[in-house]
Design a protein around this motif. Structure first.
Motif, PDB file in Angstrom:
ATOM      1  N   LYS B  83       0.831  -1.214   0.000  1.00  0.00           N
ATOM      2  CA  LYS B  83       0.000   0.000   0.000  1.00  0.00           C
ATOM      3  C   LYS B  83       0.866   1.265   0.000  1.00  0.00           C
ATOM      4  CE  LYS B  83      -4.124  -2.142   1.914  1.00  0.00           C
ATOM      5  NZ  LYS B  83      -5.001  -2.334   3.098  1.00  0.00           N
ATOM      6  N   ASP B  87       0.895   4.168  -2.737  1.00  0.00           N
ATOM      7  CA  ASP B  87       0.761   5.596  -2.415  1.00  0.00           C
ATOM      8  C   ASP B  87       1.832   6.404  -3.145  1.00  0.00           C
ATOM      9  OD1 ASP B  87      -1.376   5.140  -0.713  1.00  0.00           O
ATOM     10  OD2 ASP B  87      -0.127   5.067   1.108  1.00  0.00           O
ATOM     11  N   PHE B  90       1.269   6.456  -7.003  1.00  0.00           N
ATOM     12  CA  PHE B  90       0.251   7.410  -7.460  1.00  0.00           C
ATOM     13  C   PHE B  90       0.721   8.855  -7.272  1.00  0.00           C
ATOM     14  CE2 PHE B  90      -3.792   5.735  -9.042  1.00  0.00           C
ATOM     15  CZ  PHE B  90      -3.476   4.378  -9.064  1.00  0.00           C
ATOM     16  N   GLU B  91       1.518   9.097  -6.269  1.00  0.00           N
ATOM     17  CA  GLU B  91       2.100  10.447  -6.152  1.00  0.00           C
ATOM     18  C   GLU B  91       2.960  10.768  -7.370  1.00  0.00           C
ATOM     19  OE1 GLU B  91       2.385  10.447  -1.279  1.00  0.00           O
ATOM     20  OE2 GLU B  91       4.183  10.890  -2.439  1.00  0.00           O
ATOM     21  N   LYS B 132      -7.962   4.791  -5.546  1.00  0.00           N
ATOM     22  CA  LYS B 132      -6.994   5.799  -5.974  1.00  0.00           C
ATOM     23  C   LYS B 132      -7.327   6.309  -7.377  1.00  0.00           C
ATOM     24  CE  LYS B 132      -3.024   4.711  -3.202  1.00  0.00           C
ATOM     25  NZ  LYS B 132      -2.862   6.099  -2.745  1.00  0.00           N
ATOM     26  N   GLN B 133      -7.724   5.397  -8.247  1.00  0.00           N
ATOM     27  CA  GLN B 133      -8.130   5.832  -9.594  1.00  0.00           C
ATOM     28  C   GLN B 133      -9.292   6.817  -9.515  1.00  0.00           C
ATOM     29  OE1 GLN B 133      -6.958   1.837 -12.245  1.00  0.00           O
ATOM     30  NE2 GLN B 133      -8.977   2.755 -12.442  1.00  0.00           N
ATOM     31  N   LYS B 135     -10.092   8.750  -7.202  1.00  0.00           N
ATOM     32  CA  LYS B 135      -9.706  10.020  -6.596  1.00  0.00           C
ATOM     33  C   LYS B 135      -8.870  10.880  -7.547  1.00  0.00           C
ATOM     34  CE  LYS B 135      -7.444  11.525  -2.342  1.00  0.00           C
ATOM     35  NZ  LYS B 135      -6.711  10.968  -1.194  1.00  0.00           N
ATOM     36  N   THR B 136      -8.022  10.218  -8.314  1.00  0.00           N
ATOM     37  CA  THR B 136      -7.061  10.968  -9.122  1.00  0.00           C
ATOM     38  C   THR B 136      -7.457  11.090 -10.583  1.00  0.00           C
ATOM     39  OG1 THR B 136      -5.879   8.921  -9.638  1.00  0.00           O
ATOM     40  CG2 THR B 136      -5.132  10.178  -7.706  1.00  0.00           C
TER      41      THR B 136
END
Lengths: 440, 440, 440, 440
Positions: B83, B87, B90-91, B132-133, B135-136
């Protein structure tokens, strides 16, 4: 009456005890029985016309080194030169005891000023060769058209941007197929040395593929039309002279044949040197062709492993030749194909006797390779090992997976349910490699 | 909340005047219109998970050089590590502004003790990524299964002599296709790094071809079953890790697809480095795939021209990248595919910022290549030259030759009758090459 | 009076806005000042005689494609042909505005039947060229003897097993040094295309090394004897035509020079294509020669990265040429050396204008490379980075280690006592590579 | 007491009739006399520690395949693991009957947290090995320091930009020389796997050459200081892991030694696979080293001819090995050097018995090669041919040319006066190649 080119020459004998300066076979004994067949019938040796009788010894940085009486600097009448060349060639074929020979049209006839003159010259020489065949019993393994040396082919033959070149090439192939048929050739070969590109920037790949596909279909149609019983063979090569050649390697040729509906009509003629230039081993190309059902014949030679061009040297590595014949024998041996020496002297090997020593040496190497491969197969240590290695696939569930009765979901469910978690097993590569060394 | 791995990071801006130590794009401007389309929509950049977040910096002669907080020596809980890795990933994706990412299952989830545990771990992470997808706005270009790293695959996955390995692989692919489908992936990729052989001596080529053909057919059937709308892509590579890989190059893959009836179902994902290792140029492989109708996507990187292994370096040669996009644009551009950076840092590039500078540099190179290629096409100097070069084929008789209305005999008769004897015409290669230099 | 070969030709202008079919330089502007010096004086372009005026367009699989009025099939008087060739050559040199040219003896004079005839022919042509130099202001960058094309050299020139060939070669080099000196040549070059072996089985390596060492010492002695002010240059090449050439690469030549006491007398002429064939990058060979103090001159061309033979193409990759000039400029630029185009048309590029477009393109590429390299050096981002990277060596203890004041024991004691355990630091390779892309 | 790793193992016998699954030598008979010397004393076999006992079977795309009881996943105490590994290693050495072994420090001792801990660990194991040597009679062919695996060496050891790494490396070499000396090693080896560069853009070639030269001088000084009687050997390799390695090949190493005054102090250890990667044949590198007076020892293995990385396979080509020993015997055979198997199992060869079969096979191949080479030399067909080929140099005038008594002018005058015009003579390469096949 002998030309005297090779001095006082006669058929080279089999004599395992011959000294180093004696022309004799130490391993090739045509009548020796290997796996129930005469060695000669296994190997089906052919000697090629071009390297030994046409090539002057030049390379990109130097000119002629060989001094042959039929070369233009010593013989001013081209047709006389062609006949003298043929006389010497048949003397060599006979001395070697090779049952076959091979040629391009341009090797045997003078180059004319037109298609018509080329055709006439070819017919004259074909008659001349026919008489020689009748007299000697020698046979033609295959004929082919040289569609790469003349400047008209510089941008391709079948794949030329100019349709007139396509036409000239097609017409020429017709005459060469006729010649091959008339001489009783066992196969007809196409090597597309200029079918490819120098730069993508001036090339239409898709169009050229269509041209090449149509061209080959015409060849196959004509074969059936005239009743030529031999096989049509394509010879793969990745490059040289062209930067990229379309008949890159066996797998590429297979895709091409399949695309144009020819995978049951055309086979491949595999050359060791071309395999090496394509980044494959010789045995890989043979095994691949066999697996795909398109194995036809071989051009036997060797490429220097440190050179990036086509060196066309005589074979002299017994282990490598053994691995090649092992794949050939596993595939059932040659049908119409054979072992053609597409091999040339180094340009420093000036003497007529170099031509003989090199071929004798190459034929002996092949004989050793064949015998070793045959014993390997007869003893069966490796074939049994391979069978055992895949024996898990003989069970019902694996068979069902392979036959199409199982889906990804079925299999996933079974893996999950049975907690399948396989342990790897040794591939025993070193053991297998050393098994080969029992035979060579 | 940021992990802090990259320090105080935000979206990297487009700023052509930025200094050498500033993280900024000097050429990649997502919204710039090129040939009527946004650059982002042309290039469809994806960043891969494995090189940047999984690879420890090892090579055959040395171990880990990178020091990442999610590596096992710094993070003992594998799921927490996975995880944290996500993180950071994705950053980075967000900072770069790449619209897509790519992964193998083994990159994103901890390795389990069994198929069931692998599946459970994968599902957990897929949910994590889904969030995450959402959100981003990032998307998945493709997913794939790692069927090569675990020792169970040492002798192949689909082509393993052991049917249990085939089953384990098939089950794993199902889970990865499910994951890719769930995450809205645009494609599903298969790279057969262990599908091949180390030695022919222990291998049954024909059987392994059948296994591989059946495996891929199951994949296609499952795609249709679940309604996955993306493309199925095979990634060719000639060798490494395996001595010979079956998916050698584009032409070989085409033959394989055609043999198994899949040429309309599966396309190729072409990697620059794999093209080079196969003895081709990158643009050759793209152009070949386009001509054969199987072009899908690219793995963008570069191979060192003096090294014989897969160096997976970031692209940095504008002329080469231009030639690649020129072929892609000529083929109509990407459909479901895109430009995936299958590129890794040199193992001496230890710092987190090296990850950013390398991707920014690579994206800029691609932007320059795309723009140059687009201008080349729009100005059309080369396409017009090529059309003129083949224009002879527009006439009736050439058309008849190509369409199958003429036989070898017809053509030979015409060549003879009309004394056709074509003169070669300049291919103007140097001129064409210099035309490209107007744009790069 | 013009020969008319190039039509109505005049000096090709600098015109950055010229269209694609216009002969004009878009980047090469001889008078433009780069790092305080005129571009012409930096680049010192030379055009070679052999590729453009002697080579007929043949390759190992095909014959002549070019049709030149001075070729034997169109001009029966060899000396007239040689003069016509020289007329055309000087027309091209003048049109291009290259300040220098280069030749082998065999390029410019007819081949004679004996050493004496060769010498006489050479002298005749040298006088002819002298007059042309006087008239045009063109200069000779270097002359050389062709010790590889004639069959007498097939087994080597200096390294031939036959001392008569050694003698013939030595005598020939004397005449070529005389010719070069008379024409005011800036250097004298030796390329040992046949100095090597085809097989170790017939070769005495140690003896041939002695022969080659003595030969080169005689050359150096003769240079001093006649007061030739230019540099003596060896051109490394790993192979082709010979399987293994003794002047393999720069590092090998250095060892040879050092062994024979010549490292301060002889430098190297580095060819891009030869570097590639040796498994090096062009910039590697230049940087190595500079570090060893033997950098002399370059043969500018490019080798196809997918071909394993010497393709001698015109340069057209700006990034690569930039990296080369970057190393040249770092080494202080050319002294007596220059940029010689050892590049030939593709054999399909038949037209006289192809000769012009190819050279114009190549000169523009070099101009772009030079300018980019100069800016890189002037801005100094990389040179500063490199300095910082090694700055630890500026301290006293490291200096003492390097200067020989410390033994292994001293150092081991210090490492132990101070518990030295260094942490690696990023090499920032990708950042550095992208810095280069700011300039190209 | 046996570890049981190899089951019930004892010394492997010489038995030419042994079956395919029997561990026996079919060709290697240590006491057989060849050219007046025992085979064991000719071949001086050594088995290396790293490939067989340290390498886990990983490759760039996959992890551990081997399952060894001393690996970290099965043995948690590093020193116990090291001892168990040594127990098994000596069992194998003894079973094989190899008189020598070889190691890197990192192979035999646990990696410590500091230089001091490394040193202590090394000393502990050296004592352990000393006892084993005493008990078994086994000897150390050479020791070496691993200056490439740890991340501190990622940018080089002696050539690191950081002088602390240079110091750490120097200190480590001291401890390894001490260990080798204590164990009575016959040689000390340096392989500079990280001495080179990844990109010239961040590298100072000249400075790194000075560092490397100083480093090697310290090694030689220390050898004399401690009275180590063995040879110092450098092992050339062109690349991998590093893009370019300074010790590229034999000729490059010679130049380096000469530059730093070490050509009489240091010899080379030549590896077949490294020769191949450098574009040379194995026999070329041996013959070159012999001609330059720096031949020391060999690392026997083979590289796959179709792979561009270091495959380190067991030798299994008799002709190639024969050519290598032919050059070794011509050079007088080994002095302190020997035949070290730097060869590893394929990663699919999982079983302990694979370790034995592979070494037995390799030793047999070498025995066959040695015997063939010895017979070749004793019969002398090729050496006599070579002598005759150069016999022209025995006359007075050629001797005068070679000895420096003649100038270019002298020779030119004589060629002119005597109209010297030599005719080439056949090099008889094919004949020579076939002579070799009489013996293999």
């Amino acid at each position: 009456m002998s030309t005297g080119f090779f001095g006082d020459i006669s058929k080279i004998p089999f004599d395992p005890e011959a000294g180093p300066e004696t022309l004799a076979f130490r391993h090739y004994n045509p009548d020796e029985i290997v796996m129930g067949k005469r060695m000669e019938d296994h190997l089906r040796f052919a000697v090629c016309w071009w390297h030994s009788f046409v090539w002057p010894g030049g390379d990109p940085f130097g000119g002629q080194t060989f001094d042959r009486p039929w070369f233009a600097d010593r013989c001013s009448d081209p047709m006389e030169a062609a006949k003298l060349k043929a006389d010497v060639a048949f003397e060599m074929f006979t001395a070697l005891g090779a049952p076959f020979y091979t040629f391009h049209d341009a090797d045997i006839r003078p180059e004319g000023e037109s298609f018509a003159e080329n055709t006439k010259n070819l017919q004259t020489i074909v008659d001349f060769l026919q008489a020689k065949q009748d007299k000697t019993g020698l046979k033609l393994l295959w004929g082919t058209a040289n569609l790469f040396s003349h400047r008209r082919y510089m941008s391709g033959a079948a794949t030329n941007p100019d349709p007139d070149v396509f036409a000239f090439a097609a017409a020429t192939v017709k005459t060469c197929m006729d010649a091959t048929h008339k001489l009783g050739g066992a196969n007809y070969v196409l090597w597309g040395g200029r079918e490819g590109y120098e730069t993508l920037l001036n090339t239409d790949l898709k169009r050229e593929d269509q041209q090449l596909g149509r061209f080959l279909n015409m060849v196959v149609e004509y074969k059936h039309k005239i009743g030529f019983p031999g096989a049509i063979l394509i010879e793969p090569k990745p490059q040289e002279p062209t930067k990229h050649q379309y008949d890159h390697d066996v797998a590429t040729v297979y895709g091409f044949l399949k695309r144009h509906g020819l995978e049951n009509e055309v086979k491949v003629n595999i050359e060791q040197g071309h395999a090496i230039l394509a980044g494959h081993s010789f045995e890989h190309e043979i095994a691949t062709a066999a697996a795909l059902g398109i194995f036809g014949s071989v051009d036997m030679n060797r490429n220097d492993y440190q050179s990036g061009w086509d060196t066309d040297q005589f074979p002299n590595d017994v282990p490598e030749v053994t691995r090649a014949y092992y794949e050939i024998l596993k595939a059932g041996g040659f049908e119409s194909g054979g072992t053609n020496f597409d091999a040339k002297l180094r340009r420093q090997s000036l003497d007529p006797h170099d031509l003989l020593f090199s071929h004798v040496g190459g034929m002996d190497i092949c004989a050793r390779g064949l015998k070793a491969a045959a014993t390997m197969l007869e003893e069966g240590l490796l074939t049994e090992f391979v069978s055992r290695r895949y024996s898990g696939w003989e069970h019902d569930e694996p068979k069902a997976m392979l036959s199409g009765e199982r889906t990804l979901e079925d299999i996933a469910a079974r893996v999950d349910a049975e907690d399948i978690n396989p342990e790897p097993r040794s591939g025993r590569q070193e053991w297998a490699e050393n098994i080969v060394n029992r035979y060579v």
